[in-house]
Design an enzyme around this catalytic site. Structure first.
Site, mmCIF file in Angstrom:
data_model
loop_
_atom_site.group_PDB
_atom_site.id
_atom_site.type_symbol
_atom_site.label_atom_id
_atom_site.label_comp_id
_atom_site.label_asym_id
_atom_site.label_seq_id
_atom_site.Cartn_x
_atom_site.Cartn_y
_atom_site.Cartn_z
ATOM 1 N N GLU A 97 3.195 24.424 -24.095
ATOM 2 C CA GLU A 97 3.932 24.902 -25.273
ATOM 3 C C GLU A 97 3.892 23.803 -26.351
ATOM 4 O O GLU A 97 4.061 22.623 -26.040
ATOM 5 C CB GLU A 97 5.374 25.133 -24.816
ATOM 6 C CG GLU A 97 6.325 25.573 -25.879
ATOM 7 C CD GLU A 97 7.767 25.632 -25.309
ATOM 8 O OE1 GLU A 97 7.980 25.382 -24.093
ATOM 9 O OE2 GLU A 97 8.656 25.923 -26.102
ATOM 10 N N ASP A 203 9.917 7.744 -16.721
ATOM 11 C CA ASP A 203 9.262 6.845 -17.689
ATOM 12 C C ASP A 203 9.825 7.106 -19.088
ATOM 13 O O ASP A 203 9.079 7.256 -20.052
ATOM 14 C CB ASP A 203 7.748 7.088 -17.672
ATOM 15 C CG ASP A 203 6.978 6.008 -18.428
ATOM 16 O OD1 ASP A 203 7.547 4.942 -18.714
ATOM 17 O OD2 ASP A 203 5.788 6.241 -18.739
HETATM 18 P P1 ADP Z 1 -0.615 10.455 -24.016
HETATM 19 O O1 ADP Z 1 -0.514 11.108 -22.664
HETATM 20 O O2 ADP Z 1 -2.017 10.217 -24.428
HETATM 21 O O3 ADP Z 1 0.268 9.228 -24.138
HETATM 22 P P2 ADP Z 1 1.418 12.021 -25.391
HETATM 23 O O4 ADP Z 1 1.903 12.942 -24.323
HETATM 24 O O5 ADP Z 1 2.262 10.854 -25.715
HETATM 25 O O6 ADP Z 1 -0.081 11.535 -25.073
HETATM 26 O O7 ADP Z 1 1.167 12.905 -26.672
HETATM 27 C C1 ADP Z 1 0.639 12.375 -27.877
HETATM 28 C C2 ADP Z 1 1.518 12.783 -29.054
HETATM 29 O O8 ADP Z 1 1.505 14.189 -29.172
HETATM 30 C C3 ADP Z 1 2.991 12.396 -28.849
HETATM 31 O O9 ADP Z 1 3.296 11.169 -29.433
HETATM 32 C C4 ADP Z 1 3.742 13.518 -29.525
HETATM 33 O O10 ADP Z 1 4.008 13.206 -30.866
HETATM 34 C C5 ADP Z 1 2.799 14.696 -29.485
HETATM 35 N N1 ADP Z 1 3.191 15.677 -28.445
HETATM 36 C C6 ADP Z 1 3.262 15.484 -27.102
HETATM 37 N N2 ADP Z 1 3.581 16.622 -26.466
HETATM 38 C C7 ADP Z 1 3.718 17.580 -27.435
HETATM 39 C C8 ADP Z 1 4.041 18.976 -27.406
HETATM 40 N N3 ADP Z 1 4.269 19.633 -26.274
HETATM 41 N N4 ADP Z 1 4.101 19.622 -28.590
HETATM 42 C C9 ADP Z 1 3.857 18.987 -29.754
HETATM 43 N N5 ADP Z 1 3.543 17.679 -29.842
HETATM 44 C C10 ADP Z 1 3.476 16.971 -28.693
#
Ligand code: ADP
Length: 296
Positions: A97, A203
């Site tokens: 989502e 985390d």
């Molecule tokens: P990684 O696993 O590479 O560290 P993240 O899970 O931190 O990546 O996601 C990268 C960026 O995408 C996050 O900093 C956040 O701003 C955005 N993000 C993460 N999950 C979602 C989501 N479900 N919907 C919208 N944006 C998201």
């Protein structure tokens, strides 16, 4: 086939509704993976992370953590749509989502603190551990079910990181000696109070939550397992801490027992050792400060 052209079929299979892809927009800010927002012609949008060289089961274990946190129903967590890839030329991926971003509303951190405490009170498991091993960042995190918290934290958390530091050539004889003494005396420090396993994000630092368009907190990127809440709270305090209103709200729901300051330091050590293993010697002195105090 590339992932973008495979997505409409992946989404149709997972959701039962087909639509052509309208746009795939890169999202910055991730540490490890390629992230994108996916928009479909029918107005739906999704968030995609992909990596052709992802560690084994990286996205599957992220999905398991997200599902467990979402099921607990204490804080908002994106719904996982699909994981896959790793064959037919497709990179490994997780599709979920898409959270529309907003600004923290009034009481954002109070709500966050209360929800986080409620999560820690979810009696959803009768042992410490998790359904599968997962990752803390890119460090493998063992989660073998264990009935005793001290044994779990000794073997699968601190002992595991200390062993890795030794193997990576990042420790020295003094760290090894203090680490072993702390492991031997761990019962004295974290043996009490006798709390049942609660669900932990695993985390939670400033980069692992979002604010949605209703101004509410959303948990992402977990290293989830069933443990004691203080182990989760410690990470929120490690790098400057969250807004000060977060902590009293947490305490209201899940009051801390005497001795929590000492326990929090030991739980912080787990994350500092992980940083030592991931990012190198600049975290050595931070680890040693805690080891001298509790293993000396
Ligand atoms: P990684 O696993 O590479 O560290 P993240 O899970 O931190 O990546 O996601 C990268 C960026 O995408 C996050 O900093 C956040 O701003 C955005 N993000 C993460 N999950 C979602 C989501 N479900 N919907 C919208 N944006 C998201």
């Amino acid at each position: 086939m590339n992932l973008e052209s495979a997505l409409p079929e992946i989404i149709r299979e997972a959701t039962g509704t087909a639509s052509p892809l309208r746009r795939c927009t890169p999202v910055g800010g991730g540490c490890i993976n390629k992230a994108s927002r996916i928009d479909l012609d029918d107005g739906r949008s999704f968030f995609l992370k992909s990596n052709p060289r992802a560690l084994p089961r990286l996205f599957e274990s992220e999905a398991e953590g997200l599902r467990a946190l979402r099921q607990a129903g204490c804080l908002r967590v994106p719904e996982v749509v699909a994981t896959g890839g790793g064959r037919d030329g497709l990179p490994h991926f997780i599709l979920m989502e898409c959270i529309a971003a907003g600004r923290p509303g009034p009481g954002f951190y109070e709500k966050f603190g209360r929800g986080f405490a409620q999560l820690h009170q979810q009696a959803l498991a009768d042992q410490f551990g998790f359904e599968n091993d997962n990752y803390l960042g890119s460090t493998p995190q063992p989660n073998q079910w264990t009935s005793d918290w001290v044994r779990f934290f000794r073997r699968h958390r601190l002992g595991h990181q200390l062993k890795m530091a030794r193997r990576n050539g990042l420790s020295d004889p003094q760290m090894d000696r203090l680490g072993q003494r702390l492991l031997d005396r761990l019962e004295d420090w974290i043996g009490h109070p006798d709390e049942p396993p609660g669900l932990l994000h695993g985390d939670l630092w400033g980069g692992n939550y979002l604010c949605d368009d209703r101004g509410d907190p959303v948990l992402i990127d977990p290293a989830a397992y069933y443990g004691r809440g203080e182990a989760d709270l410690a990470m929120t305090q490690l790098f400057g801490g969250f807004d000060s209103s977060f902590y009293p709200a947490y305490e209201e729901v899940h009051p801390s027992a005497p001795g929590s300051q000492d326990r929090l330091e030991i739980y912080k050590l787990y994350h500092l050792l992980n940083h030592l293993n991931l990012f190198g010697r600049s975290y050595f002195s931070g680890c040693m400060r805690i080891l001298r105090r509790y293993g000396g």
